[in-house]
Design an enzyme around this catalytic site. Structure first.
Site: not given
Ligand code: GDP
Ligand code: MG
Length: 429
Positions: A24, A52
């Site tokens: 995440d 994601h």
């Molecule tokens: P992944 O599993 O690594 O793809 O990550 P996730 O999608 O589960 O969790 C990351 C969350 O943070 C998601 O809801 C994204 O939309 C959000 N996100 C990603 N980058 C940023 C950022 O730089 N700032 C903020 N506020 N949210 C972000």
């Molecule tokens: Mg995730």
């Protein structure tokens, strides 16, 4: 940005985007951003226990199985041999995306015939075992991931390619079902009905993706490998048994993708500006009470796959440096910097104390269970950084924080993400 990506394409890069922490970190968001210029995006491990979230000009999407590259029209997306695929979930995900206006055709989505099928009995087994474990549970997403990987290594798995010959598939399953029924109650006919319903829908996408990727490589196409979860959840190098059941490390990307002889040109580690962790197991920097609630709310830390509230804490230098090393990251994308803007002082765990001894090496087993964080506090930046698009726009304290982390983990930070949208980032020069 565009020039950086095209440079990637010009060099016909094989690039992996991987998680440095517990998952995440924002990998989906970084794949969505950096996939421009790569013709092919390939998921190489895991199943629909991934979540994601991607927000771009087309809308907001949650991807569990499909590679995040599916949201760019000019890409081919490969679900690699190292994946485990719940066919019903995949059909649902394809449906949802099509309703959101994403076109998914066999030209754009190729599923490895060597990937494994996650069947309804795997989910049953997963749930039964988590319930049996009670307080000692591993924090499984209950999606059948551990049982399906278990069966793979027991050589009792069904592969996606088996769907192409239902008669042989049925006789294989007949044997597996009688084996399963030593511990479970499951019906061959029920499984065949399930496979008929969902298997036939995904049949057009099944391909020899090894051949496809090999010839793409020969033709000089760039390939981007997308990981699920992070280094600390790798089955071998993560916090066992609080890991996932597959290899989340970049080194595994060519194997899981289906081109085991390929060598990666570049590894991009995605690292979060603070820590979050889904599930059980040691989490040295964990915050509790109001402090945790504030960070969880600021970061929207609820699982995309499960909706579970994520455990949260400050940045962990010890764990992140270990993540950088095991991933072999060439450079990093630091995400969610904007989330820290409310903090007066930003906590950073710089070392652990294990059995009264200070260490900066990431321990394992009971040593990790007993580790206590040694925390330093950096000045907060107390400003909205979400509109910053270059380093010069950031408050001095934010720059200091980034540089501090970069030095501490020993790997250059190239991208800093300050929001969830595709363009909410800056390049660190
Ligand atoms: P992944 O599993 O690594 O793809 O990550 P996730 O999608 O589960 O969790 C990351 C969350 O943070 C998601 O809801 C994204 O939309 C959000 N996100 C990603 N980058 C940023 C950022 O730089 N700032 C903020 N506020 N949210 C972000
Ligand atoms: Mg995730």
């Amino acid at each position: 940005m565009a020039h950086l990506c095209r440079k990637g394409m010009g060099k016909k890069m094989l690039t992996a985007i991987v998680g440095i922490n517990w998952g995440d970190e924002g990998k989906g968001r970084m794949v969505d951003l950096l996939s421009e210029g790569y013709g092919i995006i390939c998921r190489y491990q895991g199943g629909n226990n991934a979540g994601h979230t991607v927000i771009n000009d087309k809308g907001k999407f949650i991807l569990n199985l499909l590679p995040s590259g599916i949201l760019r029209d000019d890409t081919v997306n490969v679900m690699g041999a190292g994946m485990v695929i719940d066919l019903a979930h995949l059909c649902g995900e394809i449906n949802t995306l099509e309703k959101q206006g994403v076109e998914i055709t066999p030209e754009r989505l190729k599923i490895s015939d060597k990937a494994f099928v996650c069947l309804p009995y795997h989910i049953k087994q997963d749930i039964l075992e988590e319930e049996r474990l009670g307080d000692k549970k591993y924090g499984s997403t209950r999606r059948g991931i551990a049982p399906v990987y278990g069966d793979k290594y027991m050589k009792k798995g069904i592969r996606v390619g088996d769907l192409l010959d239902f008669d042989t598939l049925k006789s294989k399953l007949d044997d597996i079902v009688s084996w399963k029924n030593l511990t479970l109650k499951t019906e061959l006919n029920d499984i065949m009905r399930w496979l008929n319903e969902y298997g036939t829908k995904i049949m057009p996408y099944i391909d020899d993706t090894t051949e496809y990727l090999q010839s793409a490589q020969k033709n000089g196409k760039g390939i981007l490998f997308e990981a699920q979860l992070g280094a600390l959840r790798d089955i071998d190098y993560g916090i066992y048994p609080y890991t996932t059941s597959s290899q989340t490390l970049a080194a595994y990307a060519p194997i899981g993708a289906g081109i085991p002889g390929a060598k990666l040109d570049k590894i991009i580690g995605v690292m979060k500006a603070y820590s979050s962790c889904v599930g059980e197991g040691p989490f040295t920097v964990e915050m509790f009470g109001n402090e945790a609630d504030a960070l969880r709310e600021a970061g929207g830390e609820y699982g995309a796959a499960t909706g579970r509230a994520r455990r949260v804490g400050g940045f962990d230098v010890v764990a992140s440096r270990y993540g950088v090393e095991t991933q072999g990251a060439d450079f990093l994308a630091l995400t969610k910097l904007d989330v820290l803007s409310y903090m007066e002082k930003i906590p950073v765990c710089t070392a652990y104390e294990v059995d009264g001894v200070k260490t900066d090496r990431f321990p394992s087993g009971s040593k990790l269970m007993n580790a206590k964080p040694i925390t330093e506090y950096l000045d907060g930046f107390k400003a909205d950084v979400s509109k910053c698009r270059k380093m010069g726009d950031l408050p001095a304290a934010a720059v200091k924080y980034i540089e501090y982390i970069e030095k501490a983990v020993g790997c250059p930070i190239k991208y800093v993400s300050v929001g969830a949208g595709r363009d909410d980032y800056l390049i660190k020069d």
